[in-house]
Scaffold this active site. Sequence first.
Site, mmCIF file in Angstrom:
data_model
loop_
_atom_site.group_PDB
_atom_site.id
_atom_site.type_symbol
_atom_site.label_atom_id
_atom_site.label_comp_id
_atom_site.label_asym_id
_atom_site.label_seq_id
_atom_site.Cartn_x
_atom_site.Cartn_y
_atom_site.Cartn_z
ATOM 1 C CE LYS A 1 -67.345 -74.396 36.947
ATOM 2 N NZ LYS A 1 -67.580 -75.433 35.931
ATOM 3 C CE LYS B 1 -73.647 -68.765 33.775
ATOM 4 N NZ LYS B 1 -72.503 -69.553 33.291
ATOM 5 C CE LYS C 1 -76.558 -76.858 35.796
ATOM 6 N NZ LYS C 1 -76.296 -77.838 34.723
#
Length: 350
Positions: A118, A210, A213
């Site tokens: 991230k 994956k 969103k």
Amino acid sequence: MAITQRVFSGIQPTGNLHLGNYLGAIVNFVKMQETHNCVYCVVDLHAITVPVAVWGGPDELRKNIREVTAAFIASGIDPKKQIIFNQSQVAEHSELAWVLNCIARLGWLNRMTQFKEKAGKDRENVSVGLYDYPVLMAADILVYRATHVPVGEDQKQHVELTRDIAQKFNNDFAASIAAQGFGDGYFPLPEPVITGPATRVMSLRDGTKKMSKSDPSDYSRINLTDDADAIAQKIKKAKTDPEPLPSEEKGLEARPEADNLVGIYAALAGKPKGDILTEFGGAQFSSFKSSLVDLAVAKLSPIAGEMKRLSADHAYVDSVLADGSDRARAIAAETMMAVKDIMGMVRKKG
């Protein structure tokens, strides 16, 4: 002292709940309420670890908290029998997180792969909260002394960290824990629960990534709020390969898009992948996708409709969160009092 068998898990309110959230988490939440005491949390404190532009600011956060709550209820979680609440209403999550920050070790956090993913290359510019996210997650779990945590594969490492922190607390304060009447250890070592044929749902546009969103393409995912037409269009446009479907699971190796669509079908149907391939082995993707559209629309459209209805009823959703927070706080407060007593902190009693 016997430890109650309890499930804890949560979902971030960052908008666009999708099929991966549903199959990877919410389906298991619904199943586990039949056999366990469950605490299901909208983890809004985790949502704010990223820049405001990502989580959307106050109005968007309120909307997303209510939408996740609506998704829990629309999917079949009973808010009267189980606890549904948002994290920020129970201050003990943050309070225990500080205690656990003093138990956890820097080297443990440095090994967390999700932070590296991230944060990317600009690690010096991300929030301390993003780095410390796993300790807050440990507090979320341990403040309820949860024994089972349904998670996706990507969160397993965080549950393992929670176990390490719990074990160190139990070791560091073993004598005091015993003196307080808690036996060999105060915190249980929670078990990650990773079940089902679609524990990691992948993008409809790239079977190696994956479903997310944050993907800029809305065609990469099926949102839980999508109507029947949107679901059909996205499945029909999903990336595949030119070969027909195999008859055995081994034939899905090195075919990530095929594997993903078969896994989605299996999860929605509640069957093993092998059964799906027995039925569709040798078929072209066009006919398989048509069947998948019918199944997905039948399973997901009622949830989408109920989510929209509930999300518009702010008074009801807020009452569910308030009631759940009161019930969660009763458990969490008991844990924090015990932790303070174990550690030697002086507190008002009675």
